[in-house]
Design an enzyme around this catalytic site. Structure first.
Site, PDB file in Angstrom:
ATOM      1  N   HIS A   5      18.116  59.829   3.347  1.00  0.00           N
ATOM      2  CA  HIS A   5      17.191  59.115   2.471  1.00  0.00           C
ATOM      3  C   HIS A   5      16.646  60.062   1.405  1.00  0.00           C
ATOM      4  O   HIS A   5      16.361  61.211   1.682  1.00  0.00           O
ATOM      5  CB  HIS A   5      15.994  58.583   3.277  1.00  0.00           C
ATOM      6  CG  HIS A   5      16.263  57.313   3.997  1.00  0.00           C
ATOM      7  ND1 HIS A   5      15.731  57.027   5.231  1.00  0.00           N
ATOM      8  CD2 HIS A   5      17.014  56.231   3.652  1.00  0.00           C
ATOM      9  CE1 HIS A   5      16.137  55.830   5.616  1.00  0.00           C
ATOM     10  NE2 HIS A   5      16.919  55.332   4.685  1.00  0.00           N
ATOM     11  N   HIS A  29      11.625  67.598   6.323  1.00  0.00           N
ATOM     12  CA  HIS A  29      12.470  68.564   7.029  1.00  0.00           C
ATOM     13  C   HIS A  29      13.839  67.900   7.019  1.00  0.00           C
ATOM     14  O   HIS A  29      13.979  66.771   7.532  1.00  0.00           O
ATOM     15  CB  HIS A  29      11.962  68.785   8.460  1.00  0.00           C
ATOM     16  CG  HIS A  29      12.872  69.654   9.282  1.00  0.00           C
ATOM     17  ND1 HIS A  29      12.561  70.958   9.608  1.00  0.00           N
ATOM     18  CD2 HIS A  29      14.093  69.417   9.818  1.00  0.00           C
ATOM     19  CE1 HIS A  29      13.555  71.479  10.323  1.00  0.00           C
ATOM     20  NE2 HIS A  29      14.498  70.558  10.464  1.00  0.00           N
ATOM     21  N   HIS A  77      17.062  65.963   7.331  1.00  0.00           N
ATOM     22  CA  HIS A  77      17.612  65.213   8.458  1.00  0.00           C
ATOM     23  C   HIS A  77      18.609  64.176   7.958  1.00  0.00           C
ATOM     24  O   HIS A  77      18.602  63.804   6.786  1.00  0.00           O
ATOM     25  CB  HIS A  77      16.488  64.542   9.253  1.00  0.00           C
ATOM     26  CG  HIS A  77      15.643  63.617   8.435  1.00  0.00           C
ATOM     27  ND1 HIS A  77      14.644  64.067   7.593  1.00  0.00           N
ATOM     28  CD2 HIS A  77      15.639  62.268   8.318  1.00  0.00           C
ATOM     29  CE1 HIS A  77      14.067  63.031   7.001  1.00  0.00           C
ATOM     30  NE2 HIS A  77      14.654  61.930   7.418  1.00  0.00           N
ATOM     31  N   VAL A  78      19.463  63.739   8.880  1.00  0.00           N
ATOM     32  CA  VAL A  78      20.556  62.826   8.546  1.00  0.00           C
ATOM     33  C   VAL A  78      20.505  61.634   9.495  1.00  0.00           C
ATOM     34  O   VAL A  78      20.259  61.795  10.691  1.00  0.00           O
ATOM     35  CB  VAL A  78      21.915  63.563   8.675  1.00  0.00           C
ATOM     36  CG1 VAL A  78      23.078  62.600   8.507  1.00  0.00           C
ATOM     37  CG2 VAL A  78      22.012  64.681   7.646  1.00  0.00           C
ATOM     38  N   HIS A  79      20.707  60.432   8.941  1.00  0.00           N
ATOM     39  CA  HIS A  79      20.704  59.216   9.760  1.00  0.00           C
ATOM     40  C   HIS A  79      22.129  58.802  10.097  1.00  0.00           C
ATOM     41  O   HIS A  79      23.014  58.851   9.244  1.00  0.00           O
ATOM     42  CB  HIS A  79      20.010  58.071   9.017  1.00  0.00           C
ATOM     43  CG  HIS A  79      18.614  58.389   8.606  1.00  0.00           C
ATOM     44  ND1 HIS A  79      17.542  58.288   9.453  1.00  0.00           N
ATOM     45  CD2 HIS A  79      18.107  58.845   7.431  1.00  0.00           C
ATOM     46  CE1 HIS A  79      16.442  58.646   8.827  1.00  0.00           C
ATOM     47  NE2 HIS A  79      16.747  58.990   7.591  1.00  0.00           N
TER      48      HIS A  79
END
Lengths: 355, 355
Positions: free
Chosen positions: A276, A283, A285-287
């Site tokens: 997003h 921090h 991060h990946v979905h």
């Protein structure tokens, strides 16, 4: 002509038999508001293949025209595991008796901080404000952020966030929290990342009590949602990514796919991997979601990890130099800052024109 | 302590008064299945500000456990302006009498080609197949298409589509059709485009009978959906875009924003402009929607026009060289072709290994 028994016009569906559910409405895109059935009218036609009918069921939004009746029709239950007295958090169902007929099948959550006996007035007011802001429909807005507006509006916004806001991320990375949700961890300080089952995936079988073998091909993988957190702490968002991060990004894509396939049986063709921008917390991060999940994946918010990797491979400075569209709520602080900057730029341009 | 009248635990919401609708459920993301209200219990607390309650209403998908009852509970009406006999297309509502209580508020569409007296068996079967395929939930799948798989699977797929499939586009461009929906037209053969109100925007006031002044700030602009069609006929999709098309693309972005603002009053911050890849038809077109519209805009399908323009500005060959993720249904012909190619590549790799 075979239509011996067909009426001039259909009046009812009496005799209709369902032969197949074409769409059970459980895909997240229709939120259970559209259902499609295939069925027949046995004996209506001479030839069987002419008896088939497609039925589509749909319904309007929850009706809001009889709101005061609603209160009388609700029976409340405490919501478990929350205590009603501690959180003021109840769950209710609407009684379907004939006198109080209102919106059957609708269930009700009651968020009532006022009933907390031992809390201060301030604490109760804060709780109420939080629930209001969480539940209020916010008009979404977009802004095309270039490197300059990032530096002058977005970066100061990020820097104003107290570092404690991502304390929970560090707890997960240190494995003080959510261990039962851990799918993979490589704690290399440069390229390592941790993969977790995201608590947003509410249909997941209870990770504390359900053995992992039963996670494989579980029906809830239709709503699969996992979260990859990098171990390094110096990447705040997409904007900070450079060629040095490629090994980490490639590992997230490759290892993430592998682990999800081996844990849940979900094939690559069903897995969407994205980040997003702006992120919900700073921090990196990946979905990881099932492609069927439709929430939070619109093009002005979600960037496919495969595209991110190719962009940086082509130019390490891609995300330092490019404009990125940002989606926010109209009440968000970030939107206020973007607008303020825009107004100032407009005023300066007008000044220049006047000179 | 101010909590003199609060009960030990809430049992009902009797006396609850709605003061504000926080979320009316009409944003397309929840499909009317979630509604949030702010209200009070007048007289329950000594201090007014402690009486506030947030209520969240939600409901499960349309229940499918009593399907055979359903048929008896439906009264049918012909759907206007379609004739029931010509299309076999009815609309029904579920009776809410106590004997036939089933899924109230649900409405029903009946697609019944078998009742068409004057159609051939083949025509009826074709109609039925069309309705089944349209209404069947299809598992979505994604495929990462590179220039080679585009050439070997996607391009032959495009070339197999009869040119008549985009006859309706040419009719709109020649202004033989949908004139009442026309918002803008520049028929320059290189850079020109036409902007229309998309028929998908079903809440739009009837364009034939509603004067254009009443389109401005109409409540339905929350679902705004417009379609931009380029006049040149040699651009099939995103893949074909090069630097030569930049003037056209920039005009679509700039003029499109302007016309939509002047017609509907929708500001730039609320307007999403994007293209689909793969597109639904292979004549280059651009979608303009309110940012609130959540359907068909997921990151693996939708490409923001502003990003497309910047990508081509940087490298005219961007869309010739890059990989693009494609989203399809698992029954789609394009997916079959991608898989076939993948299987062949896998078999060849295995052959190489064996040698």
């Amino acid at each position: 002509m075979t239509t011996v028994k067909v009426p001039e016009k259909l009046q009812t569906l009496r005799g209709f038999k369902v032969s197949k559910i074409l769409n059970d409405g459980k895909d997240s895109s229709s939120f259970g508001n559209v259902v499609a059935l295939l069925g027949t009218f046995p004996g209506l036609m001479e030839e069987e293949e002419e008896e088939s009918v497609v039925l589509k069921l749909s319904r309007p939004p929850i009706p809001l025209d009889d709101l005061d009746q609603l209160a009388d029709a609700i029976t409340l239950y405490e919501r478990m595991p929350y205590s009603g007295m501690e959180y003021g958090y109840y769950h209710g169902v609407v009684n379907n008796s004939s006198e109080t007929f209102f919106a059957p099948y609708v269930s009700v959550d009651v968020l009532y901080p006022g009933c907390l006996k031992d809390e201060s007035k301030e604490a109760k007011a804060k709780l109420l404000a939080k629930h209001i802001s969480r539940n209020q429909a916010q008009r979404p807005v977009i802004f095309r952020e270039n490197p300059k507006t990032y530096e002058n509006a977005h970066l100061p916004y990020i820097e104003a966030i107290p570092s404690s806001a991502i304390g929970w991320v560090h707890k997960i990375l240190n494995k003080e929290k959510e261990l039962e949700r851990l799918l993979f961890d490589d704690d290399d300080v440069n390229d390592g990342f941790l993969l977790n089952t995201d608590p947003k995936w509410t249909t997941h079988p209870d990770p504390k009590t359900t053995p992992k073998e039963q996670w494989m091909n579980h029906p809830s993988t239709r709503e699969l949602y996992c979260l990859g957190l990098c171990h390094r702490k110096d990447v705040r968002s997409l904007r900070d990514l450079r060629a040095a991060h490629l090994p980490m990004l490639r590992a997230m894509a490759k290892k993430g796919r592998e682990v999800i396939k081996n844990t849940y049986g979900l094939a690559n063709e069903s897995l969407r991997i994205f980040v997003h921008y702006p992120p919900q917390f700073y921090h990196f991060h990946v979905h990881f979601t099932n492609v069927s999940v439709e929430h939070g994946v619109s093009a002005e918010r979600a960037h496919l990890l495969d595209d991110v990797i190719e962009n940086i491979e082509r130019d390490s400075e891609h995300y330092a130099k490019r404009s990125i569209t940002c989606r926010m709520g109209e009440n968000d602080e970030l939107w206020r800052r973007f607008k303020e900057l825009d107004d100032k730029a407009g005023a300066e341009a007008a000044d220049d024109d006047a000179r």
